[in-house]
Design an enzyme around this catalytic site. Structure first.
Site, PDB file in Angstrom:
ATOM      1  N   ASP B  26       0.807  -1.091  -0.024  1.00 33.05           N
ATOM      2  CA  ASP B  26      -0.133  -0.074   0.018  1.00 33.05           C
ATOM      3  C   ASP B  26       0.836   1.131   0.208  1.00 33.05           C
ATOM      4  O   ASP B  26       1.783   1.469   0.945  1.00 33.05           O
ATOM      5  CB  ASP B  26      -0.903   0.098   1.205  1.00 33.05           C
ATOM      6  CG  ASP B  26      -1.760   1.093   1.350  1.00 33.05           C
ATOM      7  OD1 ASP B  26      -1.717   2.213   0.488  1.00 33.05           O
ATOM      8  OD2 ASP B  26      -2.613   1.221   2.357  1.00 33.05           O
ATOM      9  N   LYS B  88       2.547  11.245  -3.351  1.00 27.58           N
ATOM     10  CA  LYS B  88       1.548  10.680  -3.914  1.00 27.58           C
ATOM     11  C   LYS B  88       0.476  11.525  -4.851  1.00 27.58           C
ATOM     12  O   LYS B  88       0.049  11.141  -5.934  1.00 27.58           O
ATOM     13  CB  LYS B  88       0.614   9.570  -3.273  1.00 27.58           C
ATOM     14  CG  LYS B  88      -0.365   8.881  -3.976  1.00 27.58           C
ATOM     15  CD  LYS B  88      -0.945   7.703  -2.806  1.00 27.58           C
ATOM     16  CE  LYS B  88      -1.726   6.770  -3.398  1.00 27.58           C
ATOM     17  NZ  LYS B  88      -2.507   5.752  -2.483  1.00 27.58           N
ATOM     18  N   GLU B 191      -7.489   0.166  -4.357  1.00 29.64           N
ATOM     19  CA  GLU B 191      -7.632   0.110  -3.066  1.00 29.64           C
ATOM     20  C   GLU B 191      -8.906  -0.286  -2.350  1.00 29.64           C
ATOM     21  O   GLU B 191      -8.927  -1.254  -1.528  1.00 29.64           O
ATOM     22  CB  GLU B 191      -7.145   1.323  -2.262  1.00 29.64           C
ATOM     23  CG  GLU B 191      -5.611   1.494  -2.549  1.00 29.64           C
ATOM     24  CD  GLU B 191      -5.398   3.174  -2.141  1.00 29.64           C
ATOM     25  OE1 GLU B 191      -6.066   4.008  -1.849  1.00 29.64           O
ATOM     26  OE2 GLU B 191      -3.958   3.369  -2.788  1.00 29.64           O
ATOM     27  N   ASP B 213     -13.454   5.106   1.465  1.00 30.42           N
ATOM     28  CA  ASP B 213     -11.810   5.087   1.623  1.00 30.42           C
ATOM     29  C   ASP B 213     -11.456   6.467   1.574  1.00 30.42           C
ATOM     30  O   ASP B 213     -11.147   6.973   0.783  1.00 30.42           O
ATOM     31  CB  ASP B 213     -11.354   4.285   0.689  1.00 30.42           C
ATOM     32  CG  ASP B 213      -9.846   4.015   0.638  1.00 30.42           C
ATOM     33  OD1 ASP B 213      -8.974   4.711   1.528  1.00 30.42           O
ATOM     34  OD2 ASP B 213      -9.078   3.478  -0.078  1.00 30.42           O
TER      35      ASP B 213
END
Lengths: 175, 627
Positions: B26, B88, B191, B213
Site C-alpha cells: 500500500d 502521491k 484500494e 476510503d
C-alpha cells in the site's frame, strides 16, 4: 480470435429476448472464473494475452445481454439487422410528440420548486414506458416482425438516453 | 519424448510447487505498508523496531544520502525543502493539477520542459531535482527490502494498490515507480477493492458492500457485490485530490489566522502549523476539545469548530457516494455493509456523516490503516500461483471514461466509466476532407464533453491512408484496457489496412528512455548493478516461462500437438533452460522471445480447448436442471 460463439451461447442461454438475469449473472461469474487474466497468472505468457482478449469478450457479452436495449440490438444484429451504430429515427408522430413533452419536462426541472420530486415523476413515467416498449419488442421479435421491432428499438433508444439524462440532471442538482 | 525426460530430470528444473514470494504494497499518501501471506494468514511486515507503518516521507541530504520513513519525517520541520511528503499527490500530475492542491506547498517545484521529460514537476532539493516517481521508488525500495529480508529471498512480484479513482497517468506513474524500484508488478489493485477482499474474506458476508476510503490525500468510494467468492465492483467514484491532509490544511490555515500568520509563511512555519493541526485533529478523535500551542499562539480548539471547518470537505465525499450508488443502480438501503478504510476515517465527524448518509453504522473493526494492504497481500498470493484452485475472483471497473477527440474539440467516449475490465472496444471514424491521407488520434480521459475539460493521455498519427473522397475511408480505433486498468490504443484504416499502434504513455508519464535514465541516476543502484539486475530479471522471466510451459506441455502437449510440433516446443524449451545458465541477459531475452513465438499456436489450442469445455459445462448444467 477463435471465440466465435454468439453471446447467448457463451453463457449457455437460449437465444431469446426474455432472459433469466440471475442465471446470466451466475454463468458470467463461472466464465470469468475460468478465463479472467488473474486465472492465467501462472500460465504461459501467450495464454495470458489470450485471456485478456477472452475476458474482454465475456465482459462485453455480459454487459450487452444485461441491458434491455443492447440485448434487443444484439438480437437484431444476429438477424443481420445492425442498427446499433446510427440512431434510427422513428416517424411515429404521436411518439415524436411524447418525446418533445418529456424533454421539455426535463429541461423545466431546473427552475422547479421541488426539482427532485418532479425529476422522480418524470423518471418514473419514462421507465414505465421503457418497460412497455421492451414487452412490445419481445412480442414483435417473437413474431419475426422485424420492421416494427426496429422501430421499437429506436423508441427504446430514446428512453434509455432520456433516463441517462435524468440521472445526470439529478447529479447536477445534487452538486 | 527423450528430450522431455532429460529436461525434467530432478534437480535440473525448478521445484514445481515451490512457494513463490509475493507481497501486497500500500503506497499511501501519508503512510505505506507491506504485507504477505504466510501459512495461509495475511500479515503486515514490521521494521526492525516492530513498526508496521512507514511514513511516506523521503529526505534528501546534500551528500546525496536518502532517508525514508520515520527518520525522514523527523527532519520535515527543520529541513522542509528537502523532505518530501504526500508525494502521491504529485504522481502523474502536471503543474496545473498541483496548483489546485493549494498554494501552501512547502516545496520548490521545477518543470522540465525539454522534450520527453514528461511534464511532471520535479522537487528541487539539495541533492538535485527529484521526480515524484523516483521519490515513490525510494519508498517502495524500503518496503521491498523489508519484505525480502522477512521472506529470506528475492520477491517474485508485488500487488501495488492505487486509489480506484486514479486515472491512466497516475496508474502509469505508479507502475514506473515500481520499475524504478526493481519490483515486478503482478497487478495494480484498486484500494477499495483490496479492502473489500480483506473484509469480505474475514467476515464471510455476501451482498452489497460500500467501501468508503478516505486516505491522507485521496478519497474513493466503491460499491461492490460479493457472491460466492466473486467480488464484482459495480461502480466507483471519488476524488484523487481530497483527503485527511486537507483537514490538516483547513485547520492549519485557521491556526495561522489565530496566530496572526496569514501571509508569506515560510516553509518551516507552514510545516509547524500543519504538524500542530494534525496533532490537534488526532486528539479531537479522542476528546471534545484540545489545547493547541503553535507559533506563539495558545488556545483551545473545540471539536464543533473543527467539524464546521471540515464539513464542506466531508459533504463533498458524500456527493461522490450518492453518485456511485446511482451508477450502480442502487439505493442507500440496498447496501448491506459500509466498510471504512484509510486513516482519515478515524475522524469522528467522518463516521457520523457516513452513518447518516447510508442509514447504518459503518464497520470499523479492521484497522483502517492495514485493511488495504492485507487485501493486496491475499490477491498477490493468488496471482503468484500459491493458491491453485482458489475460488476468489476480483472483477474491477475503469473509473473514468476513455475517448478520442472528434471534430469541434469534442470527446467521443469509447469506453464508459464503470465498465468492467479487461475490456476491448472499437469505433469507426472517417475522414472529413477529400484526399486526406493522415489522421491524428488524440486519446482522452474524463467525463466532460469538451477536450479542454478532459485529461489528454496521448496523441498519435495514422499515416498513409490512400487518398479518397471525404467520408469514404473507414478508420477503426480500438481500445484495449487490461486488468491493471492500463490502456492500449490502435488505429487501422479498414479499406487499405494501414495500421498504427500505441501503448499509451500518458502525457505526464515517463517514456522508456526516461525510466532507463532514472534507473541509471538513481541512488539505489550503482551503475555496475544494472547489468546484474538485468541478468537476474531475465533469468526470473526465463524460469517462469520454462516452468509454466513445461507444466502446460505435460498437461496437454500430447493431446493438442502432433509429434513434430511437440518436439519443436520441447527443443525450444531445452534451449531456453540451457541459455538461462549463461551470463548474457540479451541472449536470454532473445530466447524468451523465440519460445514465445514457437508456443503461440499451442496457447491458442489450449485456450480453445478450455472454451469448448466451459461451453459444454453449460449444456451439462442445463440437462441437470431439466431433470
Amino acid at each position: 480470435m477463435d471465440f466465435t460463439s454468439n453471446y447467448f451461447e457463451i453463457f449457455g442461454l437460449p437465444v431469446s429476448y426474455q432472459i433469466d438475469l440471475a442465471l446470466l449473472a451466475n454463468r458470467y461469474h463461472d466464465m470469468q472464473k475460468e478465463f479472467h487474466p488473474d486465472r492465467y497468472a501462472g500460465k504461459p505468457a501467450q495464454e495470458q494475452r489470450l485471456a485478456v482478449q477472452y475476458a474482454s469478450v465475456i465482459n462485453q457479452a455480459y454487459s450487452d445481454l444485461k441491458s434491455p436495449l443492447c440485448r434487443a440490438q444484439y438480437l437484431l444484429s444476429l438477424k443481420g439487422l445492425d442498427i446499433s451504430g446510427e440512431t434510427h429515427i422513428t416517424h411515429d408522430p404521436l411518439f415524436l410528440m411524447r418525446q418533445i413533452e418529456l424533454r421539455e419536462a426535463l429541461s423545466d426541472l431546473r427552475e422547479a420548486e421541488e426539482p427532485f420530486v418532479e425529476l422522480e415523476a418524470v423518471a418514473q413515467d419514462a421507465s414505465s414506458q421503457y418497460v412497455e416498449l421492451q414487452e412490445t419488442f419481445d412480442r414483435q421479435y417473437h413474431q419475426a416482425d422485424f420492421d416494427n421491432a426496429i422501430e421499437t428499438v429506436a423508441k427504446m433508444q430514446f428512453f434509455s438516453k432520456l433516463l441517462k439524462e435524468a440521472e445526470q440532471l439529478e447529479q447536477e442538482l445534487d452538486n | 519424448m527423450v528430450v522431455l525426460l532429460q529436461i525434467s530430470e530432478p534437480g535440473q528444473s525448478p521445484e514445481p510447487h515451490q512457494r513463490r514470494r509475493a507481497v501486497g504494497i500500500d503506497l499511501g499518501t501519508t503512510n505505506s505498508l507491506v504485507a504477505t501471506v504466510r501459512s495461509g494468514t495475511p500479515e503486515t511486515l514490521v521494521d526492525s523496531e516492530q513498526r508496521h507503518l512507514l511514513p511516506s516521507v523521503v529526505h534528501y541530504s546534500a551528500s546525496k544520502e536518502v532517508t525514508v520513513g520515520h527518520a525522514a519525517y523527523a527532519q520535515s520541520a527543520e529541513d522542509p525543502l528537502n523532505t518530501l511528503s504526500s508525494v502521491k499527490r504529485f504522481m502523474g500530475r502536471g503543474l496545473g493539477d498541483i496548483k489546485t492542491l493549494g498554494s501552501q506547498l512547502p516545496y520548490e517545484l521545477i518543470v522540465d520542459n525539454s522534450a520527453g521529460a514528461g511534464g511532471m514537476p520535479n522537487f528541487r532539493t539539495v541533492a538535485g531535482d527529484i521526480s515524484p516517481v523516483s521519490a515513490s521508488a525510494e519508498i517502495l525500495r524500503v518496503l521491498v527490502d523489508r519484505a525480502e529480508s522477512a521472506l529470506d529471498g528475492a520477491l517474485d512480484g508485488a500487488v501495488i494498490t492505487v486509489p480506484a479513482y486514479f486515472d491512466e497517468a497516475q496508474r502509469q506513474a505508479t507502475k514506473d515507480a515500481a520499475t524504478l524500484a526493481g519490483v515486478k508488478v503482478l497487478r495494480l489493485l484498486n484500494e477499495p477493492t483490496a479492502a473489500a477482499v480483506a473484509y469480505g474474506l474475514d467476515q464471510g458476508g455476501e451482498g452489497v458492500i460500500a467501501v468508503y476510503d478516505l486516505g491522507g490525500g485521496t478519497f474513493d468510494i466503491s460499491i461492490l457485490r460479493l457472491s460466492f467468492g466473486v467480488f464484482e465492483v459495480l461502480s466507483t467514484g471519488g476524488d484523487s485530490a481530497l483527503g485527511g491532509d486537507d483537514f490538516d490544511r483547513m485547520l492549519a490555515q485557521w491556526l495561522g489566522e489565530q496566530a496572526g500568520l496569514e501571509n508569506d509563511l515560510n516553509p518551516s512555519q507552514q510545516r509547524q502549523l500543519l504538524m500542530a493541526a494534525r496533532k490537534a485533529k488526532e486528539a479531537l478523535s479522542e476528546q471534545p476539545q484540545v489545547e493547541v500551542s503553535v507559533a506563539g499562539w495558545t488556545g483551545v480548539l473545540e471539536r464543533q469548530l473543527f467539524n464546521d471547518l471540515i464539513d464542506p470537505l466531508v459533504d463533498k465525499t458524500l456527493r461522490s457516494c450518492r453518485r456511485a450508488l446511482r451508477d450502480a443502480g442502487l439505493k442507500a438501503e440496498d447496501v448491506a455493509s459500509v466498510v471504512m478504510v484509510g486513516g482519515s476515517t478515524r475522524t469522528l465527524r467522518v463516521r457520523e456523516k457516513v452513518a447518516e448518509a447510508f442509514g447504518r453504522q459503518p464497520l470499523v473493526n479492521i484497522d483502517p490503516d492495514r485493511v488495504v494492504v492485507i487485501g493486496a497481500a491475499i490477491q498477490a498470493d493468488v496471482l503468484v500461483g500459491n493458491k491453485p484452485g482458489d475460488e476468489m475472483l476480483l472483477l474491477d471497473v475503469i473509473p473514468l471514461s476513455l475517448g478520442i477527440e472528434t471534430m469541434g474539440g469534442l470527446v467521443e467516449k469509447i469506453i464508459h466509466r464503470n465498465t468492467t475490465i479487461p475490456v476491448a472496444k472499437a469505433q469507426d471514424f472517417t475522414t472529413f476532407k477529400d484526399g486526406q491521407t493522415a489522421m491524428s488520434v488524440h486519446v482522452l480521459q474524463g467525463e466532460r464533453e469538451l477536450v479542454s475539460d478532459c485529461r489528454s493521455l496521448a496523441r498519435f498519427e495514422l499515416r498513409g491512408i490512400p487518398p479518397m473522397v471525404a467520408g469514404a475511408a473507414k478508420i477503426r480505433v480500438s481500445f484495449q484496457v487490461d486488468a491493471d486498468g492500463l490502456l492500449n490504443v490502435s488505429a487501422k484504416e479498414l479499406i487499405s489496412g494501414v495500421e498504427a499502434h500505441i501503448e499509451v504513455k500518458p502525457s505526464y508519464g515517463l517514456n522508456d528512455e526516461e525510466v532507463t535514465r532514472m534507473l541509471k541516476e538513481s541512488y539505489t543502484y550503482a551503475k555496475e548493478d544494472m547489468q546484474v539486475r538485468a541478468l537476474r530479471e531475465r533469468q526470473v522471466d526465463a524460469d517462469r516461462m520454462y516452468e509454466d510451459l513445461l507444466a502446460a506441455l505435460q498437461e496437454d502437449g500430447r493431446r493438442l500437438l502432433n509429434d513434430d510440433e511437440y518436439h519443436c516446443l520441447e527443443m525450444a524449451l531445452k534451449d531456453l533452460n540451457d541459455i538461462r545458465q549463461s551470463q548474457n541477459h540479451r541472449e536470454i531475452a532473445r530466447h524468451i522471445e523465440m519460445v514465445s513465438k514457437t508456443s503461440e499456436e499451442f496457447a491458442a489450442r489450449r485456450m480453445n480447448a478450455s472454451i469448448q469445455k466451459a461451453l459444454a459445462g453449460h449444456s451439462l448444467d442445463d440437462i441437470e436442471r431439466d431433470v
